[in-house]
Each structure stands twice: as structure tokens, then as C-alpha cells.
Design a protein around this motif. Structure first.
Motif, mmCIF file in Angstrom:
data_model
loop_
_atom_site.group_PDB
_atom_site.id
_atom_site.type_symbol
_atom_site.label_atom_id
_atom_site.label_comp_id
_atom_site.label_asym_id
_atom_site.label_seq_id
_atom_site.Cartn_x
_atom_site.Cartn_y
_atom_site.Cartn_z
ATOM 1 N N ILE A 199 17.119 18.772 44.436
ATOM 2 C CA ILE A 199 16.233 17.611 44.554
ATOM 3 C C ILE A 199 16.143 16.876 43.213
ATOM 4 C CG2 ILE A 199 13.911 16.838 45.169
ATOM 5 C CD1 ILE A 199 13.612 19.633 46.601
ATOM 6 N N ASN A 200 16.267 15.544 43.265
ATOM 7 C CA ASN A 200 16.155 14.699 42.076
ATOM 8 C C ASN A 200 15.081 13.648 42.294
ATOM 9 O OD1 ASN A 200 18.607 15.592 40.399
ATOM 10 N ND2 ASN A 200 19.466 15.233 42.428
ATOM 11 N N LEU A 201 14.142 13.576 41.359
ATOM 12 C CA LEU A 201 13.033 12.622 41.441
ATOM 13 C C LEU A 201 13.002 11.834 40.130
ATOM 14 C CD1 LEU A 201 11.191 15.507 42.872
ATOM 15 C CD2 LEU A 201 10.861 13.332 44.046
ATOM 16 N N GLY A 202 13.932 10.865 40.035
ATOM 17 C CA GLY A 202 14.115 10.156 38.782
ATOM 18 C C GLY A 202 15.070 10.916 37.883
ATOM 19 N N ASP A 203 15.147 10.497 36.621
ATOM 20 C CA ASP A 203 16.041 11.135 35.670
ATOM 21 C C ASP A 203 15.389 12.278 34.913
ATOM 22 O OD1 ASP A 203 18.126 9.473 36.319
ATOM 23 O OD2 ASP A 203 17.838 8.097 34.630
ATOM 24 N N HIS A 264 3.902 23.344 43.421
ATOM 25 C CA HIS A 264 4.507 22.017 43.448
ATOM 26 C C HIS A 264 4.837 21.718 44.908
ATOM 27 C CE1 HIS A 264 4.936 22.296 39.060
ATOM 28 N NE2 HIS A 264 5.261 23.564 39.293
ATOM 29 N N VAL A 265 4.122 20.759 45.484
ATOM 30 C CA VAL A 265 4.221 20.474 46.921
ATOM 31 C C VAL A 265 5.077 19.238 47.141
ATOM 32 C CG1 VAL A 265 2.931 20.001 49.026
ATOM 33 C CG2 VAL A 265 1.956 21.525 47.281
ATOM 34 N N LEU A 266 6.088 19.370 47.996
ATOM 35 C CA LEU A 266 7.009 18.289 48.295
ATOM 36 C C LEU A 266 7.111 18.104 49.797
ATOM 37 C CD1 LEU A 266 8.490 20.302 45.922
ATOM 38 C CD2 LEU A 266 9.830 18.212 45.705
ATOM 39 N N ASP A 267 7.332 16.863 50.205
ATOM 40 C CA ASP A 267 7.586 16.532 51.604
ATOM 41 C C ASP A 267 8.929 15.828 51.702
ATOM 42 O OD1 ASP A 267 5.051 17.166 53.211
ATOM 43 O OD2 ASP A 267 4.268 16.076 51.481
ATOM 44 N N ALA A 268 9.675 16.135 52.763
ATOM 45 C CA ALA A 268 10.996 15.548 52.933
ATOM 46 C C ALA A 268 11.183 15.036 54.345
ATOM 47 C CB ALA A 268 12.084 16.570 52.623
ATOM 48 N N GLU A 269 11.864 13.912 54.437
ATOM 49 C CA GLU A 269 12.317 13.367 55.715
ATOM 50 C C GLU A 269 13.840 13.325 55.689
ATOM 51 O OE1 GLU A 269 11.973 9.301 58.438
ATOM 52 O OE2 GLU A 269 10.766 9.530 56.610
ATOM 53 N N VAL A 270 14.454 14.042 56.617
ATOM 54 C CA VAL A 270 15.913 14.147 56.654
ATOM 55 C C VAL A 270 16.523 12.830 57.116
ATOM 56 C CG1 VAL A 270 17.839 15.302 57.797
ATOM 57 C CG2 VAL A 270 15.904 16.645 56.942
ATOM 58 N N TYR A 299 7.112 13.731 45.847
ATOM 59 C CA TYR A 299 6.448 14.745 45.025
ATOM 60 C C TYR A 299 5.657 14.061 43.922
ATOM 61 C CZ TYR A 299 6.083 18.003 41.071
ATOM 62 O OH TYR A 299 5.628 18.743 40.001
ATOM 63 N N ASP A 300 4.381 14.333 43.850
ATOM 64 C CA ASP A 300 3.540 13.909 42.729
ATOM 65 C C ASP A 300 3.658 12.404 42.469
ATOM 66 O OD1 ASP A 300 1.712 14.365 40.701
ATOM 67 O OD2 ASP A 300 3.253 14.794 39.199
ATOM 68 N N GLY A 301 3.638 11.615 43.553
ATOM 69 C CA GLY A 301 3.722 10.171 43.440
ATOM 70 C C GLY A 301 5.124 9.629 43.255
ATOM 71 N N ARG A 302 6.108 10.483 43.235
ATOM 72 C CA ARG A 302 7.498 10.065 43.061
ATOM 73 C C ARG A 302 8.254 10.139 44.387
ATOM 74 N NH1 ARG A 302 10.048 10.923 37.829
ATOM 75 N NH2 ARG A 302 8.465 11.219 36.196
ATOM 76 N N VAL A 303 9.303 9.333 44.499
ATOM 77 C CA VAL A 303 10.201 9.374 45.652
ATOM 78 C C VAL A 303 11.623 9.556 45.127
ATOM 79 C CG1 VAL A 303 11.096 8.165 47.665
ATOM 80 C CG2 VAL A 303 8.685 7.901 47.021
ATOM 81 N N GLY A 304 12.335 10.494 45.692
ATOM 82 C CA GLY A 304 13.717 10.728 45.290
ATOM 83 C C GLY A 304 14.536 11.224 46.461
ATOM 84 N N HIS A 305 15.720 11.736 46.167
ATOM 85 C CA HIS A 305 16.628 12.211 47.214
ATOM 86 C C HIS A 305 17.230 13.551 46.810
ATOM 87 C CE1 HIS A 305 16.331 7.917 48.112
ATOM 88 N NE2 HIS A 305 16.590 8.264 49.360
ATOM 89 N N GLY A 306 17.751 14.237 47.787
ATOM 90 C CA GLY A 306 18.384 15.507 47.505
ATOM 91 C C GLY A 306 18.759 16.225 48.783
ATOM 92 N N ILE A 307 19.159 17.468 48.627
ATOM 93 C CA ILE A 307 19.730 18.269 49.708
ATOM 94 C C ILE A 307 18.750 19.352 50.161
ATOM 95 C CG2 ILE A 307 21.598 19.854 50.304
ATOM 96 C CD1 ILE A 307 22.542 16.981 49.976
#
Length: 325
Positions: A199-203, A264-270, A299-307
Motif C-alpha cells: 500500500i502506498n499513500l503518497g511518497d 493503523h486502520v485502513l479501508d479499501a475498495e477493490v 488511511y488517516d485522511g490520505r487516499v492511495g492505491h495498492g495491492i
């Protein structure tokens, strides 16, 4: 999890286990161009083969696949080329160049798409993982080392370059992704299940790791890169909403608890799912199924992408032997 040095970006001594493998994996996604890929190349010297694949996330939806294999009885770490798939180490643990050329077959419909790409990965984080040189352990760790990998590391990074699909040429301008490297025995049916995240949420914020089912219980292993430093993940708690088929991941609620006890709580939409592996289990009627999902993560106000990669061992009726949580 420790930070590994550059020697682990080269080949490791081959041990006697017949399932010994050394593999390289890369993934990428550019939300602006809505294109990306994941690719793996593996050398299995005792089996006398090197094989590679690339699955392409097509703009607007859909998936296409390129695959190649050839004989290879000695371990190598240069000349990593199979058919139209080639990996080049430019600077160890810092920069890799990947090139793809061939007709990629769409997952649905079977149409062939001329595919060529020349892309470069540049690391944003150090290599975080396990060297395989640690003192032997019992339990879940030993089971994992005997069936999935003895040594393993992961890195987050950015991508630049161009991807050609038919008459379209797409330039990567906002692409991020991860790479990993594994060495040791690899038996696809050896783990009862796994949930692997990249998972990547920014650099500057990245997560990676696995929850792996073994005969000695689940092994939780992973890392978080935040505020310029790495933290180890102690536990992954996963809640999955499935497609109507009852097996394909659709939405994910993930809690990664680090070794300092922070959640660290994350939500994902495939967004897309590719059938990475659908393999019979020896002489049994069951099979191993690996589903690789591209997901949008929050996650924590950020939006990113990943596997979000799910591995299932299925019975003769196609049902997971381990319930999908």
C-alpha cells in the motif's frame, strides 16, 4: 523488521530443497493515466526453469496478461530476460528498469493487445524484510521458511516511463508501487492461506506485509514507513466484504497493529481483480487460488492505491479450507 543491505538484491546461495526459488516482483499504478501492472520473475534451478509474467491494469477497467518461460538450471541475477519480459538492476536497492514486449491476452474475451513498456522503478524506502540468515526458529516462522520464503524484503517507490497498449501510448506521471524479492523454498500449496498487502499513500507513507496461515498458526509480519522511519507490524486484523461468488475480495477493513501497540486502520475498495494463480493441489481434487486485487486505500485522511492479494486453498467443491474473515 530489519533493514537489509544491497547484497540481498543479488542471487543467494541455492540450497538443496527441490522447491528452491529466487523471485522478483514489481507492481505499479498511475491513477491519472488509470494504468499499471504487476509482474513477477522467478528462477527455480532444481526444476530447471525461469518464468515471468506481467498482468496489465487496462485504462477504464479490464486486465491483460503476458507470460513467458524458458529452461534455466543455474541461479542467475543478471540476464533476467524471458521472452518479451526483462528486468535490469541499474543500482542495487535503488533503481530497476523493466521492459515488456509482446501480445498481452485480455482476461475476458481472450483478445490479444500489442503491449510494450519501458519503465523505471526508483525506491522511496530502504529494503525492509528478513535475510534468511537469522537463527532457526520453530513454529509458524519455520513453517513459512519451508514453504513460502526463507528470505524476503519489500520496498516502495515511484515509476516513470511509457506503456504502449495497441495504438495508445501512456506516460506514467503519478505512478507509485512496490517491489519485493524472495529466496528459499516456494510451494504454492504449502500455506493454508495468506493475505498480503502492498500500500502506498503518497511518497512518505507506505505499508506492506502478510498474514500467513501455517500448521502452527497464523504468522503476522509487516512494516509501516511513516515520518521517515520504519515500524514493524505485530498483527493484521482483516475484515472482507466479498463478491456474490463468496470468494473474491471487494471491500476490506484492515487494522495493522505495530509493535508499539498503535492501531493503523485502513479501508479499501477493490478496483480490479486478477487471477494470479489457479493451480491443482497435486493428486487431490482441490486447488490453490491466488487473487491479486488493485485497491483504492484510505488511511488517516490520505487516499492511495495498492495491492490486496488473497491466497486460498480450495476443496474439491471450490470452497476455501480456511474461512475468509
Amino acid at each position: 523488521m530489519p533493514i537489509l543491505d544491497a547484497r540481498h538484491d543479488f542471487a543467494h546461495p541455492v540450497e538443496s530443497d527441490g522447491a528452491w526459488s529466487e523471485s522478483y516482483y514489481f507492481n505499479a499504478y498511475d491513477p491519472q493515466a488509470d494504468v499499471g501492472f504487476f509482474s513477477r520473475l522467478a528462477i527455480r534451478p532444481h526444476e530447471g526453469t525461469i518464468d515471468a509474467f506481467c498482468f496489465v491494469w487496462l485504462p477504464g477497467g479490464g486486465i491483460a496478461r503476458l507470460h513467458a518461460a524458458r529452461p534455466q538450471s543455474e541461479m542467475i541475477d543478471v540476464g533476467l530476460e524471458v521472452g518479451g519480459i526483462g528486468y535490469q538492476r541499474v543500482t542495487p536497492l535503488s533503481e530497476w528498469r523493466l521492459r515488456f514486449r509482446g501480445d498481452a491476452t485480455e482476461a475476458e474475451g481472450g483478445e490479444a493487445i500489442p503491449f510494450d513498456a519501458d519503465v523505471t522503478f526508483r525506491a522511496l524506502t530502504p529494503a525492509i524484510g528478513v535475510s534468511g540468515e537469522e537463527p532457526s526458529k520453530a513454529g509458524a516462522t519455520a513453517d513459512a521458511q519451508a514453504n513460502v520464503a526463507k528470505g524476503h524484503f519489500e520496498q516502495a517507490g515511484t515509476w516513470t516511463g511509457d506503456i504502449g497498449l495497441g495504438d495508445r501510448r501512456l506516460t506514467l506521471t503519478a505512478a507509485r508501487g512496490n517491489r519485493d524479492k524472495s529466496w528459499g523454498p516456494r510451494r504454492w500449496g504449502g500455506a493454508s492461506m495468506w493475505r498480503w498487502f502492498s500500500i502506498n499513500l503518497g511518497d512518505d507513507v507506505h505499508l506492506g506485509g502478510i498474514r500467513l496461515g501455517t500448521t502452527a498458526g497464523d504468522l503476522h509480519r509487516g512494516w509501516l514507513w511513516k515520518d521517515g522511519k520504519a515500524s514493524s507490524i505485530r498483527r493484521w486484523d482483516v475484515k472482507t466484504e466479498l463478491d456474490p461468488d463468496g470468494i473474491t475480495q471487494r471491500r476490506i477493513r484492515l487494522t495493522a497493529t505495530d509493535k508499539q501497540g498503535r492501531d493503523h486502520v485502513l479501508d479499501a475498495e477493490v478496483q480490479r481483480v486478477a487471477p494470479l494463480l489457479d493451480h491443482p493441489q497435486g493428486t487431490s481434487e482441490g486447488r490453490t487460488l491466488v487473487l491479486e486485487a488493485l485497491a483504492r486505500w484510505r488511511y488517516d485522511g490520505r487516499v492511495g492505491h495498492g495491492i490486496a492479494e488473497y491466497c486460498h486453498q480450495l476443496d474439491e467443491h471450490g470452497r476455501p479450507l480456511v474461512a475468509i474473515e
